[in-house]
Design a protein around this motif. Sequence first.
Motif, mmCIF file in Angstrom:
data_model
loop_
_atom_site.group_PDB
_atom_site.id
_atom_site.type_symbol
_atom_site.label_atom_id
_atom_site.label_comp_id
_atom_site.label_asym_id
_atom_site.label_seq_id
_atom_site.Cartn_x
_atom_site.Cartn_y
_atom_site.Cartn_z
ATOM 1 N N ASN A 33 37.560 38.178 50.257
ATOM 2 C CA ASN A 33 37.970 36.786 50.130
ATOM 3 C C ASN A 33 36.821 35.986 49.547
ATOM 4 O O ASN A 33 35.851 35.695 50.236
ATOM 5 C CB ASN A 33 38.384 36.220 51.488
ATOM 6 C CG ASN A 33 38.994 34.841 51.372
ATOM 7 O OD1 ASN A 33 38.986 34.233 50.301
ATOM 8 N ND2 ASN A 33 39.514 34.355 52.463
ATOM 9 N N GLU A 34 36.943 35.625 48.279
ATOM 10 C CA GLU A 34 35.886 34.864 47.612
ATOM 11 C C GLU A 34 35.858 33.409 48.037
ATOM 12 O O GLU A 34 34.903 32.711 47.785
ATOM 13 C CB GLU A 34 36.076 34.908 46.098
ATOM 14 C CG GLU A 34 35.695 36.202 45.480
ATOM 15 C CD GLU A 34 35.762 36.134 43.972
ATOM 16 O OE1 GLU A 34 36.108 35.083 43.415
ATOM 17 O OE2 GLU A 34 35.445 37.141 43.346
ATOM 18 N N ILE A 59 40.842 41.466 36.626
ATOM 19 C CA ILE A 59 39.884 40.870 35.686
ATOM 20 C C ILE A 59 40.505 39.752 34.845
ATOM 21 O O ILE A 59 39.966 39.376 33.802
ATOM 22 C CB ILE A 59 39.246 41.943 34.789
ATOM 23 C CG1 ILE A 59 40.302 42.736 34.014
ATOM 24 C CG2 ILE A 59 38.358 42.864 35.618
ATOM 25 C CD1 ILE A 59 39.730 43.668 32.958
ATOM 26 N N THR A 60 41.603 39.187 35.320
ATOM 27 C CA THR A 60 42.244 38.066 34.643
ATOM 28 C C THR A 60 41.347 36.836 34.722
ATOM 29 O O THR A 60 40.709 36.591 35.734
ATOM 30 C CB THR A 60 43.609 37.769 35.295
ATOM 31 O OG1 THR A 60 44.404 38.955 35.264
ATOM 32 C CG2 THR A 60 44.339 36.644 34.593
ATOM 33 N N PHE A 61 41.309 36.042 33.682
ATOM 34 C CA PHE A 61 40.613 34.758 33.588
ATOM 35 C C PHE A 61 39.098 34.850 33.536
ATOM 36 O O PHE A 61 38.408 33.872 33.763
ATOM 37 C CB PHE A 61 41.019 33.801 34.710
ATOM 38 C CG PHE A 61 42.436 33.324 34.620
ATOM 39 C CD1 PHE A 61 43.054 33.115 33.413
ATOM 40 C CD2 PHE A 61 43.156 33.079 35.771
ATOM 41 C CE1 PHE A 61 44.356 32.680 33.331
ATOM 42 C CE2 PHE A 61 44.461 32.640 35.707
ATOM 43 C CZ PHE A 61 45.068 32.436 34.479
ATOM 44 N N ASN A 62 38.540 36.001 33.238
ATOM 45 C CA ASN A 62 37.093 36.096 33.016
ATOM 46 C C ASN A 62 36.279 35.431 34.125
ATOM 47 O O ASN A 62 35.396 34.619 33.868
ATOM 48 C CB ASN A 62 36.726 35.480 31.655
ATOM 49 C CG ASN A 62 37.438 36.175 30.514
ATOM 50 O OD1 ASN A 62 37.580 37.390 30.538
ATOM 51 N ND2 ASN A 62 37.894 35.416 29.537
ATOM 52 N N ASN A 63 36.552 35.779 35.352
ATOM 53 C CA ASN A 63 35.877 35.206 36.510
ATOM 54 C C ASN A 63 34.493 35.858 36.682
ATOM 55 O O ASN A 63 34.408 37.064 36.930
ATOM 56 C CB ASN A 63 36.744 35.421 37.754
ATOM 57 C CG ASN A 63 36.163 34.815 39.006
ATOM 58 O OD1 ASN A 63 34.957 34.730 39.166
ATOM 59 N ND2 ASN A 63 37.034 34.412 39.898
ATOM 60 N N PRO A 64 33.397 35.092 36.577
ATOM 61 C CA PRO A 64 32.060 35.681 36.703
ATOM 62 C C PRO A 64 31.822 36.359 38.049
ATOM 63 O O PRO A 64 31.112 37.362 38.112
ATOM 64 C CB PRO A 64 31.105 34.504 36.514
ATOM 65 C CG PRO A 64 31.916 33.324 36.166
ATOM 66 C CD PRO A 64 33.358 33.670 36.312
ATOM 67 N N ASN A 65 32.402 35.836 39.122
ATOM 68 C CA ASN A 65 32.231 36.474 40.434
ATOM 69 C C ASN A 65 32.842 37.870 40.438
ATOM 70 O O ASN A 65 32.249 38.822 40.956
ATOM 71 C CB ASN A 65 32.872 35.645 41.546
ATOM 72 C CG ASN A 65 32.126 34.367 41.818
ATOM 73 O OD1 ASN A 65 30.959 34.226 41.478
ATOM 74 N ND2 ASN A 65 32.810 33.425 42.425
ATOM 75 N N VAL A 66 34.028 37.992 39.860
ATOM 76 C CA VAL A 66 34.693 39.298 39.797
ATOM 77 C C VAL A 66 33.849 40.260 38.968
ATOM 78 O O VAL A 66 33.660 41.414 39.349
ATOM 79 C CB VAL A 66 36.117 39.170 39.220
ATOM 80 C CG1 VAL A 66 36.738 40.541 38.950
ATOM 81 C CG2 VAL A 66 37.007 38.356 40.162
ATOM 82 N N GLY A 71 30.380 44.890 38.623
ATOM 83 C CA GLY A 71 29.119 45.523 38.238
ATOM 84 C C GLY A 71 28.458 46.229 39.411
ATOM 85 O O GLY A 71 27.942 47.343 39.259
ATOM 86 N N ILE A 72 28.502 45.603 40.572
ATOM 87 C CA ILE A 72 27.947 46.242 41.772
ATOM 88 C C ILE A 72 28.710 47.518 42.089
ATOM 89 O O ILE A 72 28.122 48.563 42.367
ATOM 90 C CB ILE A 72 27.961 45.260 42.967
ATOM 91 C CG1 ILE A 72 26.922 44.167 42.738
ATOM 92 C CG2 ILE A 72 27.724 45.989 44.283
ATOM 93 C CD1 ILE A 72 26.990 43.030 43.727
ATOM 94 N N ARG A 73 30.023 47.434 42.013
ATOM 95 C CA ARG A 73 30.863 48.614 42.279
ATOM 96 C C ARG A 73 30.552 49.719 41.268
ATOM 97 O O ARG A 73 30.386 50.886 41.638
ATOM 98 C CB ARG A 73 32.347 48.205 42.224
ATOM 99 C CG ARG A 73 33.329 49.347 42.369
ATOM 100 C CD ARG A 73 33.396 49.870 43.776
ATOM 101 N NE ARG A 73 34.335 50.993 43.829
ATOM 102 C CZ ARG A 73 34.773 51.513 44.938
ATOM 103 N NH1 ARG A 73 34.380 51.039 46.103
ATOM 104 N NH2 ARG A 73 35.606 52.517 44.923
ATOM 105 N N HIS A 74 30.479 49.377 39.997
ATOM 106 C CA HIS A 74 30.207 50.375 38.971
ATOM 107 C C HIS A 74 28.821 51.000 39.123
ATOM 108 O O HIS A 74 28.621 52.157 38.770
ATOM 109 C CB HIS A 74 30.344 49.765 37.575
ATOM 110 C CG HIS A 74 31.758 49.694 37.098
ATOM 111 N ND1 HIS A 74 32.124 48.900 36.034
ATOM 112 C CD2 HIS A 74 32.887 50.308 37.514
ATOM 113 C CE1 HIS A 74 33.424 49.046 35.823
ATOM 114 N NE2 HIS A 74 33.907 49.882 36.713
#
Length: 192
Positions: A33-34, A59-66, A71-74
């Motif tokens: 929950n962001e 990854i809809t709407f180019n959300n920087p938090n997502v 990136g952390i997950r990858h």
Amino acid sequence: VNMANVKIDFDEVYKTFIEPAIIKAGLDASKTNEANSGELLLKNMYARILFCQFAIADITFNNPNVYYELGIRHAARPHTTILIHESSLDKIPFDLSVFSVLNYEYDLETKSIKNLQTKINELSDLLENYIKGIGLGDDSPIAQLFAKYNFPEIDEAILNEGNFKQLIQKEDAEISKFEKLVNDWKRADAEY
């Protein structure tokens, strides 16, 4: 379509699309929950991102938090992340266009996903194949670029379903207590 005026109810996308697909695949659903912030809440969110068996990132709407969380997950998990994207409103950024993405269409008038049952089945089938070890590719750019990169060892005890559930339940209980205290404080402050 003026993107500034477009609103997708991502909680509804989760409840009607993602969660049913996860359950259909025989897995337990857990959502980050962001909307909340704070050290304990962020710790809970990052624990879920790192320790869940499979992650689904919209990854809809180019959300920087997502993107940061992705990136952390990858960086930690090379081949257990599924990307989804609302295809009619937004383009996938160039950096992510090389990855497999499950697209869906959101009807702005009805506030629902078009062909919902088909999309649930597609996501569920993908998860079921991943569970069987079918279709697991390197979805991490780090894994794609560096063949000998040693990803961090995720503690098998944490990955054990019971322990992970216990960790999440404990953190959720702490968050609930914290949120109750904040709400009680706000209520008391409003009375004075």
